[in-house]
Design an enzyme around this catalytic site. Sequence first.
Site, PDB file in Angstrom:
ATOM      1  CG  ASP A 189       1.614   5.631   5.988  1.00 51.78           C
ATOM      2  OD1 ASP A 189       1.838   4.772   5.313  1.00 51.78           O
ATOM      3  OD2 ASP A 189       2.157   5.996   7.030  1.00 51.78           O
ATOM      4  CE  LYS A 214      -0.480  -4.283  13.398  1.00 49.09           C
ATOM      5  NZ  LYS A 214       1.055  -3.839  13.777  1.00 49.09           N
ATOM      6  CE  LYS A 233       4.232   7.626  10.630  1.00 50.05           C
ATOM      7  NZ  LYS A 233       3.703   6.614  10.849  1.00 50.05           N
ATOM      8  CG  HIS A 256       1.466  -4.445   8.487  1.00 47.81           C
ATOM      9  ND1 HIS A 256       1.355  -3.006   7.884  1.00 47.81           N
ATOM     10  CD2 HIS A 256       1.653  -4.204   9.808  1.00 47.81           C
ATOM     11  CE1 HIS A 256       1.849  -2.096   9.109  1.00 47.81           C
ATOM     12  NE2 HIS A 256       1.918  -3.085   9.983  1.00 47.81           N
ATOM     13  CE  LYS A 286       1.374   1.208   3.675  1.00 51.05           C
ATOM     14  NZ  LYS A 286       1.637   2.321   4.710  1.00 51.05           N
ATOM     15  CG  HIS A 337      -2.568   0.078   8.019  1.00 53.90           C
ATOM     16  ND1 HIS A 337      -2.317  -0.956   7.163  1.00 53.90           N
ATOM     17  CD2 HIS A 337      -1.483   0.676   8.111  1.00 53.90           C
ATOM     18  CE1 HIS A 337      -0.848  -0.894   6.624  1.00 53.90           C
ATOM     19  NE2 HIS A 337      -0.431   0.031   7.306  1.00 53.90           N
ATOM     20  CD  GLU A 373       2.529   4.687  13.550  1.00 54.25           C
ATOM     21  OE1 GLU A 373       3.182   3.952  13.502  1.00 54.25           O
ATOM     22  OE2 GLU A 373       2.414   5.757  12.646  1.00 54.25           O
TER      23      GLU A 373
HETATM   24  C1  BG6 Z   1       2.743   1.196   7.829  1.00 51.00           C
HETATM   25  C2  BG6 Z   1       3.051   2.639   7.758  1.00 51.00           C
HETATM   26  O1  BG6 Z   1       2.188   0.834   7.035  1.00 51.00           O
HETATM   27  O2  BG6 Z   1       2.443   0.878   9.258  1.00 51.00           O
HETATM   28  C3  BG6 Z   1       3.818   3.341   8.922  1.00 51.00           C
HETATM   29  O3  BG6 Z   1       3.526   3.084   6.746  1.00 51.00           O
HETATM   30  C4  BG6 Z   1       3.244   3.027  10.128  1.00 51.00           C
HETATM   31  O4  BG6 Z   1       3.523   4.713   8.922  1.00 51.00           O
HETATM   32  C5  BG6 Z   1       3.267   1.341  10.298  1.00 51.00           C
HETATM   33  O5  BG6 Z   1       4.354   3.386  11.186  1.00 51.00           O
HETATM   34  C6  BG6 Z   1       2.515   1.242  11.593  1.00 51.00           C
HETATM   35  O6  BG6 Z   1       2.534  -0.448  11.456  1.00 51.00           O
HETATM   36  P1  BG6 Z   1       2.893  -1.175  13.053  1.00 51.00           P
HETATM   37  O7  BG6 Z   1       2.661  -2.476  12.363  1.00 51.00           O
HETATM   38  O8  BG6 Z   1       4.058  -0.774  13.391  1.00 51.00           O
HETATM   39  O9  BG6 Z   1       1.895  -0.742  13.910  1.00 51.00           O
END
Ligand code: BG6
Length: 487
Positions: A238, A185, A329, A181, A151, A243, A219
Amino acid sequence: MAKIPPGVGPRFPQVVVLFGATGDLARRKLLPGLYHLSAAGFIPGCRIIGVSLDDIDADGFRGVARAALGEFASRKVTESDWALFSQSLDYVPLSAGAPALRAAVEAAERSLGGETRRLHYLSVPPSAALPAVQMLGEAGLVERSRIVMEKPFGTDLASAVSLNARLHETFAEEQIFRIDHFLGKEPAQNILAFRFANGLFEPIWNRNFIDHVQIDVPETLGLGTRAGFYEQTGAYRDMVVTHLFQILAFMAMEPPTALEPAPISEEKNKVFRSMLPIQPADVVRGQYAGYRAEPGVDPESEAETFIALKCYIDNWRWAGVPFFLRTGKRMAEGQRIISIAFREPPKSMFPPGSGVGAQGPDHLTFDLADASKMSLSFYGKRPGPGMRLDKLSLQFAMHDTGLIGEVLEAYERLILDAMRGDRTLFTTAEGIERLWQVSTQLLEAPPPVRLYPPGSWGPKSIHQLIAPHAWRLPFERAWRDPNKTGG
Ligand code: BG6
């Protein structure tokens, strides 16, 4: 190492062509994941051919991979497993072109012997995806292959439609695995288990009992070395259109007829079809103070590093129930939660000052960390005279089961599924196109970005967005520490 049960891994040895092999995702997740899958015996044989713009050779790539494992592998890397893994690595610089890639794949296939399959993994920004597909076509590497696309899949509706059309010129839809992804999880899949394997919650999983839902993924990390990528994408593309909306679909979908790819995709896509277009007035875009001074960032950048929004699913189950989504972020804490607020009962029977309702509604909260947790909060009587109520909670931590060691990291799980041809946890072209469609008004007229201090919970207007409710995070009562008793 424990023996892997049959059927968990692919039947045939795999040749993985990894585009973007020296990039951030490859180093953080894909190389450590492929190492673990190989060393643990999930794959009956594997060769990995790295491809990227970097002008290095196979030894240079081995160096990159070794450093990546040193920095990011979550499990121990033994010298003997590394020696085996490093022999499976090869490298072709992008500049060497299609014939060199074909030669490397053929050499890898010869070294594996017998029947093999190809897995092309495109860990590249959207602008580099089609050139990579074209190179695979020219190299004649489409047969016996599957292709994993990272993505964001396109950047708006028109680009996603055209990307799908161009992709289909080379690969058939059954060969394409669009990865998200978050769906790999363990706790995300646990939402399905929790909802559909129990009789307790599903009957109240609707607008009659649920007041609102929050999906909150703050995050603490910043940009790292990803300024180039992030400037083109921003937090909405993103994280949200990928997600967070995918998690929302698991949370909101109707029971599928079977836990199989077609029925699950059908139910998820129905959720997306019922989503109302995102209204710019229901969105807060933020940028952390100092972002514009980061290396590689435009000093006048309007990219959002934070986004919070309200959206609705206009179907029989959810009409009128707001879903609040937030991610960003450089925020105060790193968390990934889904929190469901239940409607409140009439409280007139309780004496004034009893505390009923004073600490918000009852909540069911899922923590999407790999070691997942769940909590159900409710009011109970404080022991002693009179009727004083306190907010209490039932909590479950996966840690308590002793099974945490069995968890596959999200990318490991999904790479294995793609090698096996199992599409259950992958997204579809239709679903993605619909998500871009509901995003059109926002992308065409985004509200201005508002600054927020790094280490905060976002711009001040997030409170207006959710009023009269409140954000669950930061938690008033922390999760109980599963390692402490009586906490
Ligand atoms: C990614 C994003 O797909 O997912 C990132 O591009 C983000 O910006 C990340 O930090 C978060 O994934 P996870 O698994 O670390 O929560």
